[in-house]
Design a protein around this motif. Structure first.
Motif, PDB file in Angstrom:
ATOM      1  N   LEU A  20       0.827  -1.216   0.000  1.00  0.00           N
ATOM      2  CA  LEU A  20       0.000   0.000   0.000  1.00  0.00           C
ATOM      3  C   LEU A  20       0.858   1.261   0.000  1.00  0.00           C
ATOM      4  N   SER A  21       1.929   1.251   0.790  1.00  0.00           N
ATOM      5  CA  SER A  21       2.792   2.443   0.833  1.00  0.00           C
ATOM      6  C   SER A  21       3.521   2.643  -0.494  1.00  0.00           C
ATOM      7  N   LEU A  22       3.956   1.557  -1.143  1.00  0.00           N
ATOM      8  CA  LEU A  22       4.595   1.699  -2.455  1.00  0.00           C
ATOM      9  C   LEU A  22       3.610   2.233  -3.486  1.00  0.00           C
ATOM     10  N   GLY A  23       2.378   1.759  -3.429  1.00  0.00           N
ATOM     11  CA  GLY A  23       1.338   2.259  -4.339  1.00  0.00           C
ATOM     12  C   GLY A  23       1.078   3.734  -4.117  1.00  0.00           C
ATOM     13  N   ALA A  24       1.007   4.153  -2.843  1.00  0.00           N
ATOM     14  CA  ALA A  24       0.769   5.567  -2.531  1.00  0.00           C
ATOM     15  C   ALA A  24       1.919   6.431  -3.013  1.00  0.00           C
ATOM     16  N   ILE A  25       3.150   5.958  -2.815  1.00  0.00           N
ATOM     17  CA  ILE A  25       4.322   6.710  -3.277  1.00  0.00           C
ATOM     18  C   ILE A  25       4.287   6.859  -4.794  1.00  0.00           C
ATOM     19  N   ALA A  26       3.943   5.796  -5.495  1.00  0.00           N
ATOM     20  CA  ALA A  26       3.877   5.849  -6.955  1.00  0.00           C
ATOM     21  C   ALA A  26       2.781   6.823  -7.400  1.00  0.00           C
ATOM     22  N   TYR A  27       1.613   6.755  -6.757  1.00  0.00           N
ATOM     23  CA  TYR A  27       0.497   7.636  -7.129  1.00  0.00           C
ATOM     24  C   TYR A  27       0.852   9.099  -6.897  1.00  0.00           C
ATOM     25  N   TYR A  28       1.349   9.412  -5.694  1.00  0.00           N
ATOM     26  CA  TYR A  28       1.666  10.802  -5.386  1.00  0.00           C
ATOM     27  C   TYR A  28       2.873  11.300  -6.186  1.00  0.00           C
ATOM     28  N   GLY A  29       3.786  10.422  -6.487  1.00  0.00           N
ATOM     29  CA  GLY A  29       4.919  10.821  -7.326  1.00  0.00           C
ATOM     30  C   GLY A  29       4.476  11.155  -8.730  1.00  0.00           C
ATOM     31  N   THR A  31       1.425  12.076  -9.598  1.00  0.00           N
ATOM     32  CA  THR A  31       0.608  13.287  -9.501  1.00  0.00           C
ATOM     33  C   THR A  31       1.491  14.528  -9.414  1.00  0.00           C
ATOM     34  N   TRP A  32       2.523  14.482  -8.579  1.00  0.00           N
ATOM     35  CA  TRP A  32       3.422  15.612  -8.423  1.00  0.00           C
ATOM     36  C   TRP A  32       4.120  15.925  -9.745  1.00  0.00           C
ATOM     37  N   THR A  34       3.128  15.189 -12.772  1.00  0.00           N
ATOM     38  CA  THR A  34       2.157  15.735 -13.728  1.00  0.00           C
ATOM     39  C   THR A  34       1.896  17.215 -13.440  1.00  0.00           C
ATOM     40  N   ASN A  35       1.723  17.539 -12.176  1.00  0.00           N
ATOM     41  CA  ASN A  35       1.471  18.942 -11.810  1.00  0.00           C
ATOM     42  C   ASN A  35       2.684  19.824 -12.085  1.00  0.00           C
ATOM     43  N   ALA A  36       3.874  19.274 -11.910  1.00  0.00           N
ATOM     44  CA  ALA A  36       5.081  20.069 -12.143  1.00  0.00           C
ATOM     45  C   ALA A  36       5.232  20.435 -13.608  1.00  0.00           C
ATOM     46  N   PHE A  37       4.811  19.554 -14.507  1.00  0.00           N
ATOM     47  CA  PHE A  37       4.958  19.805 -15.940  1.00  0.00           C
ATOM     48  C   PHE A  37       3.705  20.410 -16.570  1.00  0.00           C
ATOM     49  N   ARG A  38       2.666  20.597 -15.792  1.00  0.00           N
ATOM     50  CA  ARG A  38       1.401  21.105 -16.328  1.00  0.00           C
ATOM     51  C   ARG A  38       1.563  22.517 -16.883  1.00  0.00           C
ATOM     52  N   GLY A  39       2.366  23.324 -16.283  1.00  0.00           N
ATOM     53  CA  GLY A  39       2.527  24.706 -16.732  1.00  0.00           C
ATOM     54  C   GLY A  39       3.432  24.832 -17.944  1.00  0.00           C
TER      55      GLY A  39
END
Length: 186
Positions: A20-29, A31-32, A34-39
């Motif tokens: 579960l923690s590896l999945g959360a790290i992958a998801y939030y990584g 997401t981060w 994607t948001n960093a390159f969105r602009g």
């Protein structure tokens, strides 16, 4: 009904938490990232992401190559050590079995130290063949039968050194050993 041991339950729970923690790290990584390159405009962001992926894959390939190179170098050192051990023990056995009158014969102490090296460096197949050979040599068999058994040891040693035996067999090695006599001592 049989109960599950407490350690198995605890281990399963820890494994589930880890996943579960590896999945959360992958998801939030993701997401981060994607948001960093969105602009960024697409013509900058896409090549940047592709370039980063290529660099990561290239670094992994280089790491695998270096690891493989170290493995090959270690195997090469071991092969060389085996070759030296095999050559020394074969030289003494051929000298003993095909000795010329008046030549110096190998002593039991010569064999003891060489056999220790063989035991430490040889593959299991070579050790088994060598034990069979020593049993054949200790029996009151003919020299030709003993050399036939020694031929099997030579074939096993060649395989262990990574050499192809091809059409070589016990007979061809035996005939070579029987027809060659060691040079007289100088």
């Amino acid at each position: 009904m049989r109960s599950v041991p407490r350690s198995v339950l605890l281990g399963s729970l820890l494994l589930l938490l880890l996943l579960l923690s590896l999945g959360a790290i992958a998801y939030y990584g993701a997401t981060w990232t994607t948001n960093a390159f969105r602009g960024l405009p697409d013509y900058v962001g896409i090549p940047l992401v592709v370039g980063a992926i290529v660099i990561l894959i290239s670094a992994r390939i280089v790491a695998i190559g270096m690891s493989h190179s170290r493995t090959i170098a270690a195997e090469s050192r071991i092969r060389f050590q085996r070759y030296e051990a095999y050559a020394a023990i074969m030289q003494n056995w051929v000298q003993l079995l095909c000795s010329l009158p008046g030549s110096q014969r190998a002593t039991r102490s010569d064999f003891a130290s060489l056999e220790l090296g063989l035991l430490l460096k040889a593959s299991p197949d070579v050790i088994e063949r060598y034990i069979d050979f020593k049993e054949a040599a200790s029996d009151t068999q003919t020299t030709q039968m003993t050399i036939g058994s020694l031929s099997l040891v030579v074939l096993a040693m060649r395989r262990d050194l990574g050499l192809e035996n091809g059409r070589l067999d016990e007979g061809s090695i035996s005939s070579l050993l029987l027809t060659s006599k060691p040079l007289p001592p100088s």
